[in-house]
Design an enzyme around this catalytic site. Structure first.
Site, short mmCIF file in Angstrom:
data_model
loop_
_atom_site.label_atom_id
_atom_site.label_comp_id
_atom_site.label_asym_id
_atom_site.label_seq_id
_atom_site.Cartn_x
_atom_site.Cartn_y
_atom_site.Cartn_z
N LYS A 117 -13.55 -34.09 -52.69
CA LYS A 117 -14.13 -35.02 -53.64
C LYS A 117 -14.58 -36.31 -52.97
O LYS A 117 -15.37 -37.06 -53.50
CB LYS A 117 -13.08 -35.39 -54.71
CG LYS A 117 -12.57 -34.24 -55.53
CD LYS A 117 -11.45 -34.78 -56.45
CE LYS A 117 -10.75 -33.64 -57.14
NZ LYS A 117 -9.57 -34.11 -57.88
N GLY A 118 -14.05 -36.57 -51.79
CA GLY A 118 -14.16 -37.89 -51.17
C GLY A 118 -15.55 -38.43 -50.99
O GLY A 118 -15.75 -39.65 -50.98
N LYS B 265 -12.29 -42.13 -37.95
CA LYS B 265 -10.97 -42.63 -37.53
C LYS B 265 -10.61 -41.88 -36.25
O LYS B 265 -9.88 -40.89 -36.26
CB LYS B 265 -9.95 -42.36 -38.63
CG LYS B 265 -8.69 -43.19 -38.56
CD LYS B 265 -7.59 -42.56 -39.37
CE LYS B 265 -7.76 -42.75 -40.86
NZ LYS B 265 -6.58 -42.22 -41.61
N ASP C 189 -9.25 -41.22 -51.67
CA ASP C 189 -8.06 -41.35 -52.51
C ASP C 189 -6.76 -41.37 -51.71
O ASP C 189 -6.70 -40.97 -50.55
CB ASP C 189 -7.96 -40.15 -53.45
CG ASP C 189 -7.53 -38.88 -52.69
OD1 ASP C 189 -8.19 -38.56 -51.69
OD2 ASP C 189 -6.54 -38.25 -53.09
N GLU D 192 -19.98 -36.39 -45.29
CA GLU D 192 -18.51 -36.44 -45.33
C GLU D 192 -18.06 -37.89 -45.47
O GLU D 192 -18.72 -38.82 -44.99
CB GLU D 192 -17.98 -35.81 -44.03
CG GLU D 192 -16.48 -35.85 -43.82
CD GLU D 192 -15.67 -35.10 -44.85
OE1 GLU D 192 -15.82 -35.40 -46.05
OE2 GLU D 192 -14.86 -34.24 -44.46
N PHE E 76 -4.39 -45.51 -43.31
CA PHE E 76 -4.92 -44.67 -44.40
C PHE E 76 -5.84 -45.51 -45.26
O PHE E 76 -5.48 -46.58 -45.73
CB PHE E 76 -3.78 -44.08 -45.23
CG PHE E 76 -4.23 -42.85 -45.95
CD1 PHE E 76 -4.34 -41.64 -45.28
CD2 PHE E 76 -4.60 -42.91 -47.29
CE1 PHE E 76 -4.81 -40.50 -45.93
CE2 PHE E 76 -5.05 -41.78 -47.95
CZ PHE E 76 -5.16 -40.58 -47.26
N VAL E 77 -7.08 -45.04 -45.42
CA VAL E 77 -8.06 -45.82 -46.18
C VAL E 77 -8.34 -45.16 -47.52
O VAL E 77 -8.30 -43.93 -47.65
CB VAL E 77 -9.38 -46.03 -45.39
CG1 VAL E 77 -9.12 -46.82 -44.13
CG2 VAL E 77 -10.06 -44.73 -45.05
P1 XMP Z 1 -9.27 -34.39 -40.99
O1 XMP Z 1 -7.95 -34.90 -40.51
O2 XMP Z 1 -9.27 -32.90 -41.15
O3 XMP Z 1 -9.36 -35.01 -42.42
O4 XMP Z 1 -10.41 -34.91 -40.17
C1 XMP Z 1 -10.50 -35.09 -43.08
C2 XMP Z 1 -10.28 -35.16 -44.55
O5 XMP Z 1 -9.00 -35.71 -44.90
C3 XMP Z 1 -9.15 -36.77 -45.76
N1 XMP Z 1 -8.75 -38.01 -45.08
C4 XMP Z 1 -8.55 -39.15 -45.69
N2 XMP Z 1 -8.65 -39.46 -46.99
N3 XMP Z 1 -8.06 -41.67 -46.47
C5 XMP Z 1 -8.41 -40.72 -47.37
O6 XMP Z 1 -8.50 -41.04 -48.55
C6 XMP Z 1 -7.93 -41.43 -45.14
O7 XMP Z 1 -7.61 -42.33 -44.36
C7 XMP Z 1 -8.19 -40.10 -44.73
N4 XMP Z 1 -8.17 -39.49 -43.54
C8 XMP Z 1 -8.53 -38.21 -43.78
C9 XMP Z 1 -10.61 -36.81 -46.15
O8 XMP Z 1 -10.74 -36.15 -47.37
C10 XMP Z 1 -11.34 -36.04 -45.10
O9 XMP Z 1 -12.37 -35.26 -45.62
MG MG Z 2 -13.12 -35.46 -47.47
#
Ligand code: XMP
Ligand code: MG
Length: 178
Positions: free
Chosen positions: A43-44, A131, A159, A99, A152-153
């Site tokens: 959903k992000g 990140k 979310d 993304e 964590f953002v």
């Molecule tokens: P990865 O670790 O697989 O993660 O690269 C990607 C997905 O995880 C979520 N994600 C976050 N969501 N704050 C969030 O709200 C964060 O700091 C964060 N870091 C990772 C996100 O959905 C992303 O698609």
């Molecule tokens: Mg995402």
């Protein structure tokens, strides 16, 4: 009683808007004659996608996929699942993935693999946030908004436990060490 973490502004909404505008300009330059398919990762990315596509003045179509890699809270489970797959074939089309954030890279690497197998004409990635501190697999981000610290953002679609997506600024959760 559980304590609700407090979001603190990291990237104010004006800077987010300027970043989206810059990304739109870069995407326009490369895709204005291509009619690409923009694939948003739910959903992000929903707010980012909505803002970005309204700045693009060429033919395009929109698709969404949904992946899950996170359990509750801020720790990645490391396991990626495709929860909602593509609704239309993208064979021979120019695909641009939208993304919200690339963290370990596991989620996006999984999605790019899945899409590559569908034989698009081209496949690129646009991410609002990167990140890099916790990267586990190498990922090329073709269009990158901003690099964020190892926190964590939330906000602007992102979310924590399904909360805070509606915040207009990109925020960090106080006390988060993620
Ligand atoms: P990865 O670790 O697989 O993660 O690269 C990607 C997905 O995880 C979520 N994600 C976050 N969501 N704050 C969030 O709200 C964060 O700091 C964060 N870091 C990772 C996100 O959905 C992303 O698609
Ligand atoms: Mg995402």
């Amino acid at each position: 009683m559980s304590v609700q973490p407090e979001p603190l502004v990291l990237v104010p909404r004006q800077e987010v808007a300027a970043t989206v505008q810059r990304l739109a300009a870069e995407i326009k330059r490369d895709y204005h004659d291509k009619a690409p398919v923009l694939v948003g990762v739910l959903k992000g990315s929903f707010i980012f996608m909505a803002d970005l596509i309204r700045m693009l003045d060429f033919r395009l179509t929109v698709e969404f996929v949904s992946l899950s890699s996170y359990g509750k809270g801020t720790e990645s489970s490391g396991r990626v699942k495709l929860v909602r797959c593509l609704a239309s074939p993208v064979r021979g089309q120019d695909v641009l993935v939208i993304e919200d954030i690339v963290d370990t890279g596991l989620t996006i690497a999984f999605l790019l693999d899945y899409l590559r197998k569908k034989k698009p004409a081209s496949l690129k990635l646009c991410a609002l946030l990167d990140k890099p501190a916790r990267r586990k697999v190498p990922v090329t981000i073709d269009y990158l908004g901003l690099t964020v610290p190892d926190k964590f953002v939330v906000g602007y679609g992102l979310d924590w436990d399904e909360k805070f997506r509606h915040l207009p600024d990109v925020c960090v959760l106080e006390g988060s060490e993620d």
